[in-house]
Scaffold this motif. Structure first.
Motif, PDB file in Angstrom:
ATOM      1  N   GLN A   1      47.097  40.764  43.534  1.00  0.00           N
ATOM      2  CA  GLN A   1      46.144  39.697  43.261  1.00  0.00           C
ATOM      3  C   GLN A   1      46.766  38.872  42.138  1.00  0.00           C
ATOM      4  O   GLN A   1      47.283  39.418  41.160  1.00  0.00           O
ATOM      5  CB  GLN A   1      44.803  40.306  42.855  1.00  0.00           C
ATOM      6  CG  GLN A   1      43.614  39.385  42.922  1.00  0.00           C
ATOM      7  CD  GLN A   1      43.529  38.438  41.746  1.00  0.00           C
ATOM      8  OE1 GLN A   1      44.090  38.680  40.679  1.00  0.00           O
ATOM      9  NE2 GLN A   1      42.820  37.343  41.932  1.00  0.00           N
TER      10      GLN A   1
ATOM     11  N   SER B   1      45.869  36.954  39.531  1.00  0.00           N
ATOM     12  CA  SER B   1      45.506  37.130  38.121  1.00  0.00           C
ATOM     13  C   SER B   1      45.935  38.486  37.594  1.00  0.00           C
ATOM     14  O   SER B   1      46.451  38.593  36.479  1.00  0.00           O
ATOM     15  CB  SER B   1      43.993  36.960  37.927  1.00  0.00           C
ATOM     16  OG  SER B   1      43.616  35.639  38.207  1.00  0.00           O
ATOM     17  N   ARG B   2      45.723  39.537  38.385  1.00  0.00           N
ATOM     18  CA  ARG B   2      46.107  40.885  37.929  1.00  0.00           C
ATOM     19  C   ARG B   2      47.615  40.991  37.771  1.00  0.00           C
ATOM     20  O   ARG B   2      48.108  41.613  36.816  1.00  0.00           O
ATOM     21  CB  ARG B   2      45.563  41.951  38.876  1.00  0.00           C
ATOM     22  CG  ARG B   2      44.059  42.117  38.730  1.00  0.00           C
ATOM     23  CD  ARG B   2      43.535  43.360  39.384  1.00  0.00           C
ATOM     24  NE  ARG B   2      43.636  43.381  40.826  1.00  0.00           N
ATOM     25  CZ  ARG B   2      42.709  42.927  41.655  1.00  0.00           C
ATOM     26  NH1 ARG B   2      41.602  42.375  41.181  1.00  0.00           N
ATOM     27  NH2 ARG B   2      42.876  43.017  42.950  1.00  0.00           N
TER      28      ARG B   2
ATOM     29  N   GLY C   1      43.205  36.745  27.826  1.00  0.00           N
ATOM     30  CA  GLY C   1      42.421  35.689  28.451  1.00  0.00           C
ATOM     31  C   GLY C   1      42.835  34.311  27.976  1.00  0.00           C
ATOM     32  O   GLY C   1      42.954  33.368  28.769  1.00  0.00           O
TER      33      GLY C   1
ATOM     34  N   ILE D   1      42.020  32.856  31.565  1.00  0.00           N
ATOM     35  CA  ILE D   1      41.085  33.610  32.407  1.00  0.00           C
ATOM     36  C   ILE D   1      39.795  33.826  31.622  1.00  0.00           C
ATOM     37  O   ILE D   1      39.829  34.357  30.512  1.00  0.00           O
ATOM     38  CB  ILE D   1      41.693  34.970  32.828  1.00  0.00           C
ATOM     39  CG1 ILE D   1      42.990  34.763  33.616  1.00  0.00           C
ATOM     40  CG2 ILE D   1      40.692  35.777  33.643  1.00  0.00           C
ATOM     41  CD1 ILE D   1      43.739  36.053  33.912  1.00  0.00           C
TER      42      ILE D   1
ATOM     43  N   ALA E   1      34.555  37.267  31.614  1.00  0.00           N
ATOM     44  CA  ALA E   1      33.964  38.122  32.655  1.00  0.00           C
ATOM     45  C   ALA E   1      34.966  38.415  33.763  1.00  0.00           C
ATOM     46  O   ALA E   1      35.060  39.548  34.248  1.00  0.00           O
ATOM     47  CB  ALA E   1      32.719  37.468  33.242  1.00  0.00           C
ATOM     48  N   THR E   2      35.735  37.416  34.133  1.00  0.00           N
ATOM     49  CA  THR E   2      36.761  37.598  35.168  1.00  0.00           C
ATOM     50  C   THR E   2      37.865  38.506  34.660  1.00  0.00           C
ATOM     51  O   THR E   2      38.327  39.398  35.374  1.00  0.00           O
ATOM     52  CB  THR E   2      37.343  36.226  35.590  1.00  0.00           C
ATOM     53  OG1 THR E   2      36.273  35.384  36.005  1.00  0.00           O
ATOM     54  CG2 THR E   2      38.350  36.369  36.709  1.00  0.00           C
ATOM     55  N   LEU E   3      38.276  38.294  33.419  1.00  0.00           N
ATOM     56  CA  LEU E   3      39.319  39.121  32.822  1.00  0.00           C
ATOM     57  C   LEU E   3      38.884  40.580  32.775  1.00  0.00           C
ATOM     58  O   LEU E   3      39.665  41.477  33.119  1.00  0.00           O
ATOM     59  CB  LEU E   3      39.641  38.626  31.410  1.00  0.00           C
ATOM     60  CG  LEU E   3      40.698  39.424  30.658  1.00  0.00           C
ATOM     61  CD1 LEU E   3      42.053  39.315  31.347  1.00  0.00           C
ATOM     62  CD2 LEU E   3      40.788  38.949  29.220  1.00  0.00           C
ATOM     63  N   SER E   4      37.648  40.817  32.383  1.00  0.00           N
ATOM     64  CA  SER E   4      37.124  42.179  32.317  1.00  0.00           C
ATOM     65  C   SER E   4      37.221  42.863  33.678  1.00  0.00           C
ATOM     66  O   SER E   4      37.623  44.036  33.778  1.00  0.00           O
ATOM     67  CB  SER E   4      35.669  42.136  31.833  1.00  0.00           C
ATOM     68  OG  SER E   4      35.128  43.425  31.818  1.00  0.00           O
ATOM     69  N   PHE E   5      36.850  42.152  34.734  1.00  0.00           N
ATOM     70  CA  PHE E   5      36.931  42.701  36.082  1.00  0.00           C
ATOM     71  C   PHE E   5      38.380  43.078  36.431  1.00  0.00           C
ATOM     72  O   PHE E   5      38.645  44.181  36.927  1.00  0.00           O
ATOM     73  CB  PHE E   5      36.398  41.682  37.099  1.00  0.00           C
ATOM     74  CG  PHE E   5      36.681  42.055  38.517  1.00  0.00           C
ATOM     75  CD1 PHE E   5      35.930  43.033  39.157  1.00  0.00           C
ATOM     76  CD2 PHE E   5      37.727  41.459  39.215  1.00  0.00           C
ATOM     77  CE1 PHE E   5      36.200  43.396  40.477  1.00  0.00           C
ATOM     78  CE2 PHE E   5      38.003  41.813  40.527  1.00  0.00           C
ATOM     79  CZ  PHE E   5      37.242  42.781  41.166  1.00  0.00           C
ATOM     80  N   HIS E   6      39.322  42.187  36.154  1.00  0.00           N
ATOM     81  CA  HIS E   6      40.718  42.453  36.496  1.00  0.00           C
ATOM     82  C   HIS E   6      41.312  43.591  35.658  1.00  0.00           C
ATOM     83  O   HIS E   6      42.052  44.432  36.178  1.00  0.00           O
ATOM     84  CB  HIS E   6      41.563  41.181  36.344  1.00  0.00           C
ATOM     85  CG  HIS E   6      41.248  40.146  37.373  1.00  0.00           C
ATOM     86  ND1 HIS E   6      41.239  40.406  38.728  1.00  0.00           N
ATOM     87  CD2 HIS E   6      40.934  38.836  37.244  1.00  0.00           C
ATOM     88  CE1 HIS E   6      40.933  39.309  39.387  1.00  0.00           C
ATOM     89  NE2 HIS E   6      40.735  38.331  38.507  1.00  0.00           N
TER      90      HIS E   6
END
Length: 108
Positions: A15, A17-18, A39, A44, A47-52
């Motif tokens: 993915q 971002s990851r 981030g 990023i 919230a998105t960074l936390s998920f990744h």
């Protein structure tokens, strides 16, 4: 390393971002970076960074450590090296070679 483990690791990296997060953390070595700085550097949202980061942590590709009020993330280098070893263990019919070695035609 089992095929199933390799698939889990590769899936976590598959993915954009990851992969960017992982590559950034590789550059910063064992010290790693605080989540906010990751981030900021990659643009990023939190919230998105936390998920990744959770996905990379679940795959055991990154490690988290608390330092005061910050959470620092760094690459789990033994896991990364195990994956690289798994991917290259049969390179060049089992003989030692460097991918950048122009004499190793099977690696080019």
């Amino acid at each position: 390393m089992e095929n199933k483990t390799a698939v889990t690791l590769l899936t976590a990296l598959a993915q954009e971002s990851r992969l960017s997060i992982f590559r950034l953390l590789v550059q910063h070595g064992p010290e790693g970076l605080p989540a906010g700085k990751i981030g900021e550097l990659l643009g990023i949202p939190p919230a998105t960074l936390s998920f990744h980061l959770k996905e990379l942590s679940r795959a055991e590709l990154v490690l988290a450590r608390q330092a005061g009020r910050f959470v620092f993330y760094s690459v789990n280098f033994p896991t990364m090296n195990d994956l690289l070893g798994f991917l290259t263990e049969n390179c060049c019919a089992g003989s030692a070679c460097e991918v950048s070695d122009p004499g190793c035609q099977s690696c080019l």
